[in-house]
Write an enzyme that holds these catalytic residues in place. Sequence first.
Site, PDB file in Angstrom:
ATOM      1  N   ASP A 265      -2.359  -0.357   5.789  1.00  0.00           N
ATOM      2  CA  ASP A 265      -2.692   0.266   7.073  1.00  0.00           C
ATOM      3  C   ASP A 265      -4.178   0.482   7.311  1.00  0.00           C
ATOM      4  OD1 ASP A 265      -2.717   2.396   5.021  1.00  0.00           O
ATOM      5  OD2 ASP A 265      -3.107   3.713   6.727  1.00  0.00           O
TER       6      ASP A 265
ATOM      7  N   ASP B 164       0.861  -1.175   0.000  1.00  0.00           N
ATOM      8  CA  ASP B 164       0.000   0.000   0.000  1.00  0.00           C
ATOM      9  C   ASP B 164       0.907   1.237   0.000  1.00  0.00           C
ATOM     10  OD1 ASP B 164      -2.338   1.630   0.402  1.00  0.00           O
ATOM     11  OD2 ASP B 164      -1.798   1.731   2.525  1.00  0.00           O
TER      12      ASP B 164
ATOM     13  N   ASP C  80      -0.201   5.279   0.874  1.00  0.00           N
ATOM     14  CA  ASP C  80      -0.465   6.208   1.975  1.00  0.00           C
ATOM     15  C   ASP C  80      -0.647   5.449   3.289  1.00  0.00           C
ATOM     16  OD1 ASP C  80      -1.014   9.053   0.701  1.00  0.00           O
ATOM     17  OD2 ASP C  80      -2.004   7.594  -0.600  1.00  0.00           O
TER      18      ASP C  80
END
Length: 254
Positions: A203, A29, A31
Site C-alpha cells: 500500500d 505487505d 500494515d
Amino acid sequence: MPELMEPNTAALLAPPPADLADGASLFLDFDGTLVEIAPRPDAVAVDAPLRQLVARLVARFDGRVAIVSGRGAAEIDALFGGLDCPIVGSHGAELRGLEHAEVPERPVALDDVATQFNALADTLPGLVVEIKPLGVGLHYRGVPDAEVACRALAEELATSTGLTLQRGKMVFELRAPGDKGRAIAALMVAMPFAGSRPMFLGDDLTDEPGFATVARLGGAGVLVGTARATEAVYRVPDVATALRWLETIAKDAA
C-alpha cells in the site's frame, strides 16, 4: 527504477483477476495491506481469521508465500503466533525463513536517532516513536501539523548519520539500508519460489521497489488503497477488499 505512472493512470487500474494467482508466488505487505493502519503501531493485532487465511494461502501456493514488512521480522512472527513461511522484515534488511537467514547488525547511530526523536515527541504530545530492530520511526498521525518539524529533524539526522530516510504514511523512519524489491528478488531464486511468477500486494511508498521488482520478473504488483503514482498494475481500494480477494484465491485450500 522505471518512471512511475501518473496518479490519474493509477486511478484507472483494474482489480486483480482471480487467475492472477495461478502458478504464482505471493508476497504480502502487512500494515495497510493485511491489517488497517492503527493510530499507534503497537495497537495492531492479528485475529484468528487472518491467521487462518495466511495459513490457507501458504497451502494454496505450496509454500510460495512471504510476508514483506517494514516491521521487524520477529515482531511479524509474534503477531501471527508463528508463521510457516519466510518473513522479510525492516523494509527488506531482514530475511528469515530460508536456509541462510539475513539479520544485519543494528547501526549504533539509531540510539542517537531514538534519543532525538523522543526529545521532539516530549515537546509535541501525540507523536509516537517506534523502535525497530534496524530502524526508528517517528509517527505524526496523531499530530498532523507536526509533519514539517518531523521532516526537518529526520532529514537532519539522515544527513548526519548516513542512515536511510524512509518516508511512509504519516511517518518518517531512519533505518539501516534495505529494499523490499531486492529481498523479493532474493527469494525468487530460492526454493520453493524459483520458477514461479511473483505477485506483491502493498500500500505504501515503501512497497514501490517491490512492485518494480515483480514487474521486472514478469509478475504483477497490486496497490492497496487510494490511487497514486505507482509501479503496480492492479489496484484494490482498501484492506477489506484485499482480504476478500485473498479469500477468493485461497478457497482451493479451504
